[in-house]
Motif scaffolding. Structure first.
Motif, PDB file in Angstrom:
ATOM      1  N   ALA A  70      60.686  25.983  76.779  1.00  0.00           N
ATOM      2  CA  ALA A  70      61.239  24.801  77.440  1.00  0.00           C
ATOM      3  C   ALA A  70      60.160  23.756  77.698  1.00  0.00           C
ATOM      4  O   ALA A  70      60.377  22.559  77.473  1.00  0.00           O
ATOM      5  CB  ALA A  70      61.921  25.195  78.743  1.00  0.00           C
ATOM      6  N   LEU A  71      58.999  24.195  78.148  1.00  0.00           N
ATOM      7  CA  LEU A  71      57.909  23.249  78.387  1.00  0.00           C
ATOM      8  C   LEU A  71      57.450  22.606  77.085  1.00  0.00           C
ATOM      9  O   LEU A  71      57.211  21.399  77.035  1.00  0.00           O
ATOM     10  CB  LEU A  71      56.751  23.946  79.102  1.00  0.00           C
ATOM     11  N   ALA A  72      57.340  23.402  76.034  1.00  0.00           N
ATOM     12  CA  ALA A  72      56.922  22.873  74.730  1.00  0.00           C
ATOM     13  C   ALA A  72      57.894  21.824  74.218  1.00  0.00           C
ATOM     14  O   ALA A  72      57.497  20.800  73.658  1.00  0.00           O
ATOM     15  CB  ALA A  72      56.785  24.008  73.715  1.00  0.00           C
ATOM     16  N   LYS A  73      59.179  22.056  74.442  1.00  0.00           N
ATOM     17  CA  LYS A  73      60.220  21.159  73.947  1.00  0.00           C
ATOM     18  C   LYS A  73      60.575  20.072  74.962  1.00  0.00           C
ATOM     19  O   LYS A  73      61.421  19.225  74.685  1.00  0.00           O
ATOM     20  CB  LYS A  73      61.476  21.955  73.583  1.00  0.00           C
ATOM     21  N   MET A  74      59.930  20.127  76.152  1.00  0.00           N
ATOM     22  CA  MET A  74      60.249  19.188  77.241  1.00  0.00           C
ATOM     23  C   MET A  74      61.747  19.244  77.528  1.00  0.00           C
ATOM     24  O   MET A  74      62.422  18.224  77.646  1.00  0.00           O
ATOM     25  CB  MET A  74      59.798  17.768  76.896  1.00  0.00           C
ATOM     26  N   SER A  75      62.257  20.472  77.638  1.00  0.00           N
ATOM     27  CA  SER A  75      63.685  20.711  77.810  1.00  0.00           C
ATOM     28  C   SER A  75      63.949  21.417  79.127  1.00  0.00           C
ATOM     29  O   SER A  75      63.165  22.262  79.550  1.00  0.00           O
ATOM     30  CB  SER A  75      64.202  21.581  76.661  1.00  0.00           C
ATOM     31  N   LYS A  76      65.053  21.094  79.744  1.00  0.00           N
ATOM     32  CA  LYS A  76      65.497  21.815  80.933  1.00  0.00           C
ATOM     33  C   LYS A  76      66.780  22.593  80.633  1.00  0.00           C
ATOM     34  O   LYS A  76      67.439  23.080  81.530  1.00  0.00           O
ATOM     35  CB  LYS A  76      65.727  20.844  82.085  1.00  0.00           C
ATOM     36  N   GLU A  77      67.094  22.727  79.363  1.00  0.00           N
ATOM     37  CA  GLU A  77      68.274  23.486  78.946  1.00  0.00           C
ATOM     38  C   GLU A  77      68.003  24.983  79.130  1.00  0.00           C
ATOM     39  O   GLU A  77      66.962  25.481  78.692  1.00  0.00           O
ATOM     40  CB  GLU A  77      68.623  23.192  77.489  1.00  0.00           C
ATOM     41  N   GLU A  78      68.951  25.671  79.733  1.00  0.00           N
ATOM     42  CA  GLU A  78      68.784  27.101  80.022  1.00  0.00           C
ATOM     43  C   GLU A  78      68.436  27.913  78.771  1.00  0.00           C
ATOM     44  O   GLU A  78      67.613  28.822  78.831  1.00  0.00           O
ATOM     45  CB  GLU A  78      70.060  27.636  80.686  1.00  0.00           C
ATOM     46  N   HIS A  79      69.030  27.587  77.636  1.00  0.00           N
ATOM     47  CA  HIS A  79      68.769  28.364  76.414  1.00  0.00           C
ATOM     48  C   HIS A  79      67.332  28.185  75.912  1.00  0.00           C
ATOM     49  O   HIS A  79      66.864  28.979  75.097  1.00  0.00           O
ATOM     50  CB  HIS A  79      69.783  28.019  75.316  1.00  0.00           C
ATOM     51  N   ASP A  80      66.625  27.165  76.385  1.00  0.00           N
ATOM     52  CA  ASP A  80      65.229  26.965  75.996  1.00  0.00           C
ATOM     53  C   ASP A  80      64.246  27.632  76.952  1.00  0.00           C
ATOM     54  O   ASP A  80      63.052  27.709  76.654  1.00  0.00           O
ATOM     55  CB  ASP A  80      64.901  25.464  75.921  1.00  0.00           C
ATOM     56  N   VAL A  81      64.703  28.106  78.102  1.00  0.00           N
ATOM     57  CA  VAL A  81      63.811  28.711  79.087  1.00  0.00           C
ATOM     58  C   VAL A  81      63.585  30.173  78.709  1.00  0.00           C
ATOM     59  O   VAL A  81      64.122  31.099  79.312  1.00  0.00           O
ATOM     60  CB  VAL A  81      64.361  28.553  80.523  1.00  0.00           C
ATOM     61  N   VAL A  82      62.794  30.347  77.664  1.00  0.00           N
ATOM     62  CA  VAL A  82      62.473  31.661  77.100  1.00  0.00           C
ATOM     63  C   VAL A  82      61.010  31.648  76.646  1.00  0.00           C
ATOM     64  O   VAL A  82      60.434  30.577  76.427  1.00  0.00           O
ATOM     65  CB  VAL A  82      63.396  32.010  75.902  1.00  0.00           C
ATOM     66  N   PRO A  83      60.422  32.815  76.460  1.00  0.00           N
ATOM     67  CA  PRO A  83      59.023  32.865  76.041  1.00  0.00           C
ATOM     68  C   PRO A  83      58.789  32.599  74.551  1.00  0.00           C
ATOM     69  O   PRO A  83      57.663  32.307  74.145  1.00  0.00           O
ATOM     70  CB  PRO A  83      58.585  34.280  76.410  1.00  0.00           C
ATOM     71  N   SER A  84      59.816  32.667  73.728  1.00  0.00           N
ATOM     72  CA  SER A  84      59.640  32.565  72.282  1.00  0.00           C
ATOM     73  C   SER A  84      59.093  31.201  71.859  1.00  0.00           C
ATOM     74  O   SER A  84      59.590  30.149  72.274  1.00  0.00           O
ATOM     75  CB  SER A  84      60.974  32.792  71.580  1.00  0.00           C
ATOM     76  N   LEU A  85      58.089  31.241  71.006  1.00  0.00           N
ATOM     77  CA  LEU A  85      57.512  30.021  70.441  1.00  0.00           C
ATOM     78  C   LEU A  85      57.909  29.858  68.975  1.00  0.00           C
ATOM     79  O   LEU A  85      57.442  28.932  68.302  1.00  0.00           O
ATOM     80  CB  LEU A  85      55.983  30.045  70.566  1.00  0.00           C
ATOM     81  N   ASP A  86      58.760  30.734  68.482  1.00  0.00           N
ATOM     82  CA  ASP A  86      59.179  30.704  67.081  1.00  0.00           C
ATOM     83  C   ASP A  86      59.798  29.364  66.718  1.00  0.00           C
ATOM     84  O   ASP A  86      60.663  28.848  67.424  1.00  0.00           O
ATOM     85  CB  ASP A  86      60.197  31.815  66.788  1.00  0.00           C
ATOM     86  N   GLY A  87      59.334  28.802  65.614  1.00  0.00           N
ATOM     87  CA  GLY A  87      59.912  27.577  65.086  1.00  0.00           C
ATOM     88  C   GLY A  87      59.460  26.290  65.754  1.00  0.00           C
ATOM     89  O   GLY A  87      59.952  25.223  65.399  1.00  0.00           O
TER      90      GLY A  87
END
Length: 131
Positions: free
Chosen positions: A85-102
């Motif tokens: 989520a931080l990498a994508k500057m997103s506050k969407e729940e589906h982005d609040v994960v540890p995965s950096l894939d893609g």
């Protein structure tokens, strides 16, 4: 369930405050947490600190509770690894994960910047473990 983690309460039970045990207040007693245990530090229990993880490192963001606590602009990150989520500057729940894939190089750069900001502002209290 793994038992190779130390709960912050174990340290809180000690009579010494965190800052008394480490010459560097940015490196408090460290502990390891499973992701489901990290959820216990989402700010909903006022007697517990608020934690946010980035790339598996757990930061104590309690001093920023107006941002990370309930109702705060970034409350969705509390008690979780918010790397993606931080990498994508997103506050969407589906982005609040540890995965950096893609993630793009630019997004990784954004995450690096966030990580530096957290390192400068908040103590690291442990790591998220996988087992």
């Amino acid at each position: 369930m793994a038992t190779d983690f130390l709960w912050p309460e174990v340290f809180l039970a000690s009579r010494l405050p965190f800052h008394s045990r480490s010459p560097n207040p940015k490196t408090r007693d460290q502990w390891s947490s499973l992701p489901q245990q990290l959820k216990n530090y989402d700010g909903t229990d006022p007697s517990k600190p608020i934690y946010v993880a980035i790339r598996g490192r757990i930061f104590d963001v309690t001093t920023g509770k107006s941002f990370y606590g309930p109702g705060g602009a970034y409350c969705m990150f509390a008690g979780k690894d918010a790397s993606r989520a931080l990498a994508k500057m997103s506050k969407e729940e589906h982005d609040v994960v540890p995965s950096l894939d893609g993630l793009t190089d630019k997004e990784i750069g954004v995450l690096n910047d966030w990580e530096k900001k957290f390192e400068a502002k908040y103590p690291i209290v442990g790591r998220v473990s996988s087992a």
